[in-house]
Design an enzyme around this catalytic site. Structure first.
Site, mmCIF file in Angstrom:
data_model
loop_
_atom_site.group_PDB
_atom_site.id
_atom_site.type_symbol
_atom_site.label_atom_id
_atom_site.label_comp_id
_atom_site.label_asym_id
_atom_site.label_seq_id
_atom_site.Cartn_x
_atom_site.Cartn_y
_atom_site.Cartn_z
ATOM 1 N N HIS A 155 18.315 20.027 42.528
ATOM 2 C CA HIS A 155 18.360 19.229 43.753
ATOM 3 C C HIS A 155 19.132 19.945 44.845
ATOM 4 O O HIS A 155 19.447 19.348 45.860
ATOM 5 C CB HIS A 155 19.000 17.872 43.469
ATOM 6 C CG HIS A 155 18.110 16.966 42.692
ATOM 7 N ND1 HIS A 155 17.468 15.900 43.245
ATOM 8 C CD2 HIS A 155 17.713 17.002 41.413
ATOM 9 C CE1 HIS A 155 16.735 15.292 42.334
ATOM 10 N NE2 HIS A 155 16.875 15.941 41.201
ATOM 11 N N LYS A 187 49.913 36.814 28.427
ATOM 12 C CA LYS A 187 50.095 37.949 27.525
ATOM 13 C C LYS A 187 51.372 38.706 27.861
ATOM 14 O O LYS A 187 52.185 38.991 26.993
ATOM 15 C CB LYS A 187 48.887 38.884 27.595
ATOM 16 C CG LYS A 187 48.971 40.041 26.615
ATOM 17 C CD LYS A 187 47.597 40.594 26.209
ATOM 18 C CE LYS A 187 46.799 41.116 27.375
ATOM 19 N NZ LYS A 187 45.492 41.656 26.935
ATOM 20 N N GLU A 199 51.927 33.122 38.579
ATOM 21 C CA GLU A 199 51.399 31.772 38.754
ATOM 22 C C GLU A 199 51.740 30.898 37.555
ATOM 23 O O GLU A 199 52.089 29.724 37.692
ATOM 24 C CB GLU A 199 49.869 31.794 38.925
ATOM 25 C CG GLU A 199 49.390 32.410 40.226
ATOM 26 C CD GLU A 199 49.161 33.907 40.105
ATOM 27 O OE1 GLU A 199 49.750 34.540 39.188
ATOM 28 O OE2 GLU A 199 48.405 34.438 40.934
ATOM 29 N N GLU A 255 34.340 40.725 36.379
ATOM 30 C CA GLU A 255 35.596 41.442 36.176
ATOM 31 C C GLU A 255 35.372 42.640 35.244
ATOM 32 O O GLU A 255 36.048 43.656 35.344
ATOM 33 C CB GLU A 255 36.670 40.506 35.606
ATOM 34 C CG GLU A 255 38.082 41.095 35.672
ATOM 35 C CD GLU A 255 39.172 40.113 35.236
ATOM 36 O OE1 GLU A 255 38.839 38.971 34.893
ATOM 37 O OE2 GLU A 255 40.349 40.510 35.230
ATOM 38 N N LYS A 258 47.668 40.720 41.976
ATOM 39 C CA LYS A 258 48.916 40.367 41.292
ATOM 40 C C LYS A 258 50.108 41.043 41.973
ATOM 41 O O LYS A 258 51.170 40.454 42.134
ATOM 42 C CB LYS A 258 48.848 40.769 39.820
ATOM 43 C CG LYS A 258 47.791 39.979 39.035
ATOM 44 C CD LYS A 258 47.773 40.342 37.550
ATOM 45 C CE LYS A 258 46.564 39.708 36.867
ATOM 46 N NZ LYS A 258 46.463 40.058 35.448
ATOM 47 N N GLY A 263 41.966 39.597 28.823
ATOM 48 C CA GLY A 263 42.015 38.167 29.131
ATOM 49 C C GLY A 263 40.662 37.489 29.082
ATOM 50 O O GLY A 263 40.495 36.436 28.470
ATOM 51 N N ARG A 264 39.672 38.085 29.707
ATOM 52 C CA ARG A 264 38.361 37.440 29.792
ATOM 53 C C ARG A 264 37.608 37.454 28.478
ATOM 54 O O ARG A 264 36.566 36.815 28.350
ATOM 55 C CB ARG A 264 37.543 38.089 30.896
ATOM 56 C CG ARG A 264 37.336 39.585 30.716
ATOM 57 C CD ARG A 264 36.900 40.220 32.024
ATOM 58 N NE ARG A 264 36.772 41.664 31.978
ATOM 59 C CZ ARG A 264 37.760 42.527 32.165
ATOM 60 N NH1 ARG A 264 38.996 42.092 32.350
ATOM 61 N NH2 ARG A 264 37.530 43.827 32.167
#
Lengths: 533, 533
Positions: free
Chosen positions: B409, B234, B240, B378, B524, B291-292
């Protein structure tokens, strides 16, 4: 000392005859001392609380790893009391008994598995690494491990040498592993961590879920004629695995391929699957290795050996063996798995923190936390002692995590700023696996990765003041950093054994049986429409 | 009602002027009533505690989903008190304000993002689905969403129609998505869930970690000449992502390929990345979508549209839009996201349970829990109220989980038998995605999968008696089951919005800001060697 065990059948009593299954850890003197110390744990946010001296004092090194734990809420007094707890509960004596082959997978006075716990044997295969228990009841397990490894070495030689091929004489390029639980998660996590070490571009794929979409999706993307299928089930009767094997065999037959040229199995000797007429090769797993501890047995060996070759897989075993031997170190401040076990107990039982986040800063460890989740929660998510009584304190934490820096952009919000305190175990490496890197804004990616890891560890511990309440970080979030030079088969083996041994130490101290899994047996029976009685 | 909002700039006050950011949920009358009810919660293990009548009474249905929640430790009184809590905290009124475009991403009296929260707009694109807020401040966001979707439709037509190709005139077969956090986890989870709907075998791959091994591994396995790269940030300055883009561009250049023919981007208008000279196509994302919450915006749209085609992606948006509209249902016992939000608050705040396991019985949802982990933790892993005060109660839980039956399991051991109680949300489907299935031991795989899910839900609730303490299951483990016919783009869209809206409702009730993320901003900045001030 090994000879003390020859032919012995005593349960979980140590050499001096002390019965550690009778020691309730909540009733020890050390427990009382730790409760008192926990009333005012070290404040990591205080001015000068995290000095270079402290950072230097609270670290230990072994098997290529450094453990930095100054960012735990401990003092030297806490560490001493944790050492006393290990002593009173006989943690090391019990661990030696475990490794020596004493039947410690049992609940005294009740029907239980009543087995040895000898995943250690699967990597006790190096003549140059000393065995303190060489004449113990573990000797047979060691012999079994060496025999199966020799079988595997021969098999892989044929695959690599081009004498074992498909019907057209072409070499195999892919392997599909069909297994579930311990026959899936551990091997999958290890495979993903060693992909850069693959030989000749060989790849391994995994089918585990009873969901038919899983099988369809994996097989749909492969050239079956060049694919081996490795079916893994100790009992030879795991419903999900048999179902998926049936689906896979049917896909091979539809493609005009003879499953006998493509299907291997890893199973218990004499199980319904132990049938040479159905499999190209059969490797054995044993009752004394629980599923979640089986990654270094044939359960992991076949697919890892196929992918990275026998020698590189042997390096992984060597790393694990070195960590097993290191775990016998008497000094708790130098024994990495025991130390981290005790720090976990401090957080769980004395600071009252119910979860543990495992945060590897390495893409290769993308599924490592999922394996640890099973390893730890299936081992120590127990409610009864080794005599069948109710456990008086909390046991295994809820283990979860994802690789950083991804996690930093996600759930770290809660870890930093919520009321809920989450102890964290960071894992990092000084060099990347691939070695292909680039400088952007003055640092390489690998440097950024490490800088992030260390910065997060400090930030969680010390917090950050701010006039804006939304930019305030309370700190005092306990964490440790485990760091090595590079993620290789050898360090991976050591890392795996570090956690296996940590979990075992915690279970021995909590006085629970970390090696059975009645809570997941229920699911297996429910799936068959049966009830546990 | 929409017209009430036209041009309005009021913060989080509802239509009658009530200021819900001032309502502390711990001080409500409903909170007091719930505390009293929590002293003796419904005992699911009592004889006759889980009758068919109870199972029938505690369920609700919408958008193709049934929510079965008789296995929560609730009674009708608890449900009524939870409804009163929703009323007192203005949950629905606030949710309407959110959807109508009121600036609710803010902390009153302090510097904060001070933005609208309009991920809802990204799926408000269907003329046949009524919009109660059509003249509100959300209108511009809706227009933006429709414009970007039209751009995408045109782009995909060129890709599918063969007019947009590589330099040799060959069609694109693969897309690599470069993003992190919300630009990775949500789109990745959704993509994995719709792989069976892929058109023409098109595949999407993901690079997110700053770990250089990640990029090397993904690009190493691809024919770059047939690959598009979608770079998502954005701000256009996510370290990264820029690092990984640089690595990827260098790989294309080394392969003799012109990045301008292969690289797309999704970014904010006017960001440093918004540069048509560097990208084949540019799609916009907006400040009012966190973002999420961005999986249904262009952040997810580009790669999902590439993989499954525009129409199938549009079905996903439709499912999400239907769930958004359903979330406006006033009756809490019929409003699925609000109901599940309230049940979560009951478990978290009144039964004191700090975690939540999300357990999808579908291989397609293999990364869905990882997305929810980010979405929930978040959003609601916050320590301050919307006025900057310290939150008086616990907020968002630690969310974790893996698909069943794999989990059965593994970590189900702890869930069933440990002292630590873990609330569970099961997700299941009556039919498989692929439809390729086989009967083994009298049932199909899909039948086994569903039988397992329902049996686990009941077993967790009722427990199981046994004379052997190791086979004793204490029960009283609260859980819900959410079930639909089949995992399709449309049900997936509804499922996504169900959780987004659940999280929003919880944040509104807890009186926290679910839409900023100062706790991850720290990471960040640390990565850049900066400090938050």
């Amino acid at each position: 000392m090994g000879s003390d065990f020859a032919g012995s059948d005593f349960a979980d009593r140590d050499f001096a005859g002390k019965d550690f299954a009778g020691v309730e850890f909540t009733k020890t003197a050390a427990h009382k001392a730790l409760r008192a110390l926990a009333e005012a744990p070290h404040d990591l946010t205080a001015e000068g609380a995290l000095t270079p001296e402290r950072i230097g004092a609270f670290q230990a090194s072994a098997c290529g790893f450094d453990l930095l734990y100054s960012t735990q809420r401990i003092t030297k007094e806490v560490l001493a009391a944790l050492g006393a707890l290990a002593e009173e509960t006989g943690a090391l004596a019990q661990f030696r008994a475990l490794m020596a082959g004493v039947k410690m997978n049992r609940i005294e006075g009740h029907e239980s598995e009543n087995r040895q716990v000898l995943h250690f044997a699967s990597r006790n295969v190096f003549d140059d690494l000393p065995d303190p228990f060489d004449t113990s009841p573990a000797a047979e397990a060691v012999a079994n491990a060496r025999r199966e490894l020799e079988k595997l070495r021969g098999f892989l030689e044929k695959v690599e040498g081009g004498t074992l091929t498909n019907a057209k004489g072409e070499p195999f390029t892919d392997m599909v592993n069909i297994g579930i639980g311990g026959s899936d998660l551990g091997p999958r996590a290890l495979y993903l961590a060693v992909v850069p070490f693959s030989r000749g571009g060989r790849r391994v794929h995994f089918i585990s879920n009873v969901d038919p979409d899983d099988t369809a999706q994996v097989l749909g993307g492969l050239d079956l004629s060049r694919t081996l299928v490795n079916v893994v089930s100790k009992s030879g009767s795991t419903l999900e695995t048999l179902t998926n094997e049936t689906l896979a065999r049917s896909a091979f037959e539809k493609a005009g391929l003879d499953p006998l040229r493509h299907f291997l199995c890893v199973t218990g000797e004499g199980s319904p699957m132990d049938n040479p007429e159905r499999y190209l090769a059969t490797f054995y797993m044993f009752d004394y290795i629980g599923g979640r501890y089986s990654a270094t047995s044939m359960v992991g060996a076949v697919l890892l050996g196929f992918a990275i070759g026998y020698d590189a897989f042997s390096d992984l075993l060597r790393g694990a063996r070195e960590m097993d031997l290191h775990a016998l170190t008497p000094d708790v401040t130098r024994n990495l798995p025991l130390l981290t076990a005790l720090l976990g107990i401090w957080n769980r039982n004395f600071l009252g923190l119910p979860t543990l986040a495992v945060l590897p800063y390495s893409q290769g460890l993308i599924r490592f936390a999922a394996h640890l989740q099973q390893l730890d929660m299936e081992s120590n998510g127990k409610g009864i002692t080794r005599r069948g009584g109710t456990v008086a304190g909390d046991t295994g934490p809820i283990v979860w995590g994802e690789p950083g820096t991804n996690g930093q952009h996600a759930f770290y919000q809660l870890i930093h700023q919520s009321r809920t305190v989450v102890p964290c175990e960071f894992i990092g490496f000084r060099q990347s696996q691939h070695g292909s890197d680039l400088e952007v804004q003055e640092t390489t990616s690998q440097q950024k990765l490490l800088a992030n890891l260390l910065a997060q560890s400090i930030a969680l511990a010390t917090g950050q003041r701010s006039a804006n309440p939304n930019k305030y970080f309370p700190g005092n979030r306990p964490n440790s950093v485990l760091i090595a030079d590079r993620l290789t088969p050898r360090t991976l083996g050591a890392l795996l054994a570090y956690y296996e041994n940590k979990v075992a130490f915690q279970g021995l101290i909590w006085n629970i049986n970390s090696f059975d899994q009645e809570g997941v047996q229920l699911g297996k029976l429910l799936a068959l429409g049966k009830e546990i009685v």
